[in-house]
Design a protein around this motif. Structure first.
Motif, short mmCIF file in Angstrom:
data_model
loop_
_atom_site.label_atom_id
_atom_site.label_comp_id
_atom_site.label_asym_id
_atom_site.label_seq_id
_atom_site.Cartn_x
_atom_site.Cartn_y
_atom_site.Cartn_z
N ASN A 1 0.80 -1.22 0.00
CA ASN A 1 0.00 0.00 0.00
C ASN A 1 0.83 1.28 0.00
N ALA A 2 0.29 2.31 -0.68
CA ALA A 2 0.88 3.65 -0.65
C ALA A 2 -0.19 4.72 -0.69
N TYR A 3 -1.45 4.35 -0.38
CA TYR A 3 -2.58 5.27 -0.51
C TYR A 3 -3.55 5.06 0.65
N ASP A 4 -4.19 6.16 1.06
CA ASP A 4 -5.16 6.08 2.15
C ASP A 4 -6.29 5.12 1.82
N ASN B 1 4.36 5.51 8.37
CA ASN B 1 4.39 5.43 6.90
C ASN B 1 3.32 6.30 6.26
N VAL B 2 2.20 6.44 6.93
CA VAL B 2 1.05 7.11 6.32
C VAL B 2 1.36 8.58 5.97
N TYR C 1 2.98 8.95 2.55
CA TYR C 1 2.30 8.58 1.31
C TYR C 1 2.40 9.68 0.24
N GLN D 1 4.02 9.09 -3.43
CA GLN D 1 3.27 9.38 -4.65
C GLN D 1 4.00 10.40 -5.53
#
Length: 322
Positions: free
Chosen positions: A162-165, A244-245, A248, A252
Motif C-alpha cells: 500500500n501507498a494510498y489512504d 508510513n502514512v 504517502y 506518490q
C-alpha cells in the motif's frame, strides 16, 4: 530388394534428421540445470542481516522485499524463475526470518530503521541499482529506500503493497485505534494478529483452491513468530506503521516525478491490503501495467504460474534493457 529398401530407409532418415539438427546434450542439461541459491548474511550496524541471493553477479539486480509475518522464504519459488538472467536479492528484516532479532527494548524496530539497514546492506554487497518487488511491509520499506536514492530504482513490481489512504480499510481499524491512543489495552487487543489462526488466515483467505497452499508456510512463519520476545517486536511494528502514512504523499510524488516502469499484480480478495489500494497507483503511474488475480494476500503461493511469466516479461522488457 531387402538391401534396396534398407538403403532407402537410411537415406530418408538422413533427410528427416540431419546431424546439425540434433540437440546438443550439454545445452539441454544447462538449460534444465537447478538454480543455485546462496544463503548469506552481512553485518550492518552491528546486526546480522540474512539474505538469499541467486543469479549472475553482474546481472541487473531484482530486490525482493517481503511482508508480514513471513520473510525471504516467501520468494523461495520465484527466485529460480529469475536467476538465469538477474541477480536476485531477498533479505530478511531484523525480527524476521534468519536475521538478528534483538529484544524490542534494545533495538528500535521501525520501517525507517529497516530502510536504513537495507540501504547499508545493498551498498555493502554492491547492489546500487535495482528493480524492487514490494509486498505488504516491503512497500513502505522499499518506498523509503526510493526516497533516499530515487536514481537507483529501475522499476517496481507491486503486489498487495500500500501507498494510498484508500488501501487502509476495515482490517486496519483496531490498528488505527492503537495509533491514536498508544495504550497498553489497544496494544494487547492486537495480540491475535501474531497467533496461528491469523497466520493461516493470511495464507488461505480468498484462495479458491487451498490445496495449492503448502502448510509449511504457516508452520515456518509461526515458529518464528513464537520465539520469545517476538510478539513485542511485531506489536512495536504495528505501532510504527503509522509513520508510513504521512509519507504517502512523498511516495506518490516519487511515482509521478520519477515514473519508474511499474507492474502491479494484486490478489483482489485480500482483506488486509484490498484491491481498493491498487487502483490509486494509476493516478500517479498511468503507464503502469495492472493485473488483478483471483487470490488473496500471499498471491505467490497459488498464482506463481501466472505471476512468474508476467514478472519475467516485465523485467525483460522494461528493466534489463535500461
Amino acid at each position: 530388394m531387402k538391401r534396396l529398401l534398407l538403403s532407402l530407409m537410411l537415406a530418408t532418415a538422413g533427410t528427416i534428421l540431419p546431424p546439425q539438427a540434433k540437440a546438443d546434450p550439454a545445452q539441454t542439461i544447462a538449460a534444465n540445470a537447478p538454480v543455485t541459491v546462496h544463503y548469506r548474511s552481512a553485518t550492518v550496524d552491528g546486526l546480522k542481516i540474512f539474505y538469499r541471493e541467486a543469479g549472475p553477479v553482474d546481472g541487473p539486480v531484482v530486490l525482493l522485499l517481503h511482508g508480514f509475518p513471513t520473510s525471504s522464504h516467501m520468494f523461495r519459488n520465484l527466485i529460480p524463475t529469475l536467476a538465469d538472467r538477474y541477480r536476485v536479492i531477498a533479505p530478511d528484516y531484523p525480527g524476521f526470518g534468519q536475521s538478528d532479532a534483538p529484544a524490542h527494548t534494545a533495538f528500535a524496530y521501525g520501517f525507517g530503521r529497516y530502510a536504513d539497514l537495507l540501504d547499508g546492506l545493498l551498498s555493502r554487497i554492491g547492489a546500487t541499482s535495482y528493480a524492487m518487488y514490494v509486498m505488504d511491509y516491503g512497500a513502505p520499506v522499499g518506498y523509503r529506500l526510493a526516497l533516499k536514492h530515487p536514481d537507483r530504482v529501475r522499476g517496481l513490481i507491486v503486489q498487495n503493497g500500500n501507498a494510498y489512504d484508500e488501501g487502509l480499510r476495515e482490517f486496519w481499524d483496531p490498528i488505527k485505534t492503537y495509533w491514536a491512543d498508544g495504550s497498553a489495552r489497544s496494544r494487547e487487543a492486537l495480540s491475535g494478529l501474531v497467533t496461528l489462526p491469523t497466520t493461516i488466515f493470511q495464507y488461505t483467505d480468498g484462495v479458491k483452491d487451498i490445496s495449492r497452499i503448502s502448510p509449511d508456510n504457516w508452520v515456518h512463519d509461526q515458529a518464528l513468530l513464537d520465539r520469545p520476545g517476538n510478539k513485542d517486536i511485531q506489536l512495536d511494528l504495528f505501532y510504527d506503521y503509522r509513520t508510513n502514512v504521512p509519507l504517502y504523499p512523498q511516495f506518490q510524488e516519487f511515482f509521478r516525478t520519477r515514473k519508474p516502469p511499474t507492474l502491479i499484480i494484486w490478489g483482489k480478495n485480500d482483506k488486509i491490503f484490498p484491491e481498493q489500494g491498487a487502483y490509486p497507483y494509476l493516478r500517479d503511474l498511468p503507464q503502469a501495467e495492472l493485473h488483478m488475480l483471483d487470490t488473496g494476500h500471499f498471491a505467490l503461493e497459488d498464482k506463481l504460474d501466472e505471476m512468474a511469466p508476467l514478472i519475467r516479461t516485465f523485467l525483460d522488457r522494461q528493466v534489463a534493457k535500461r
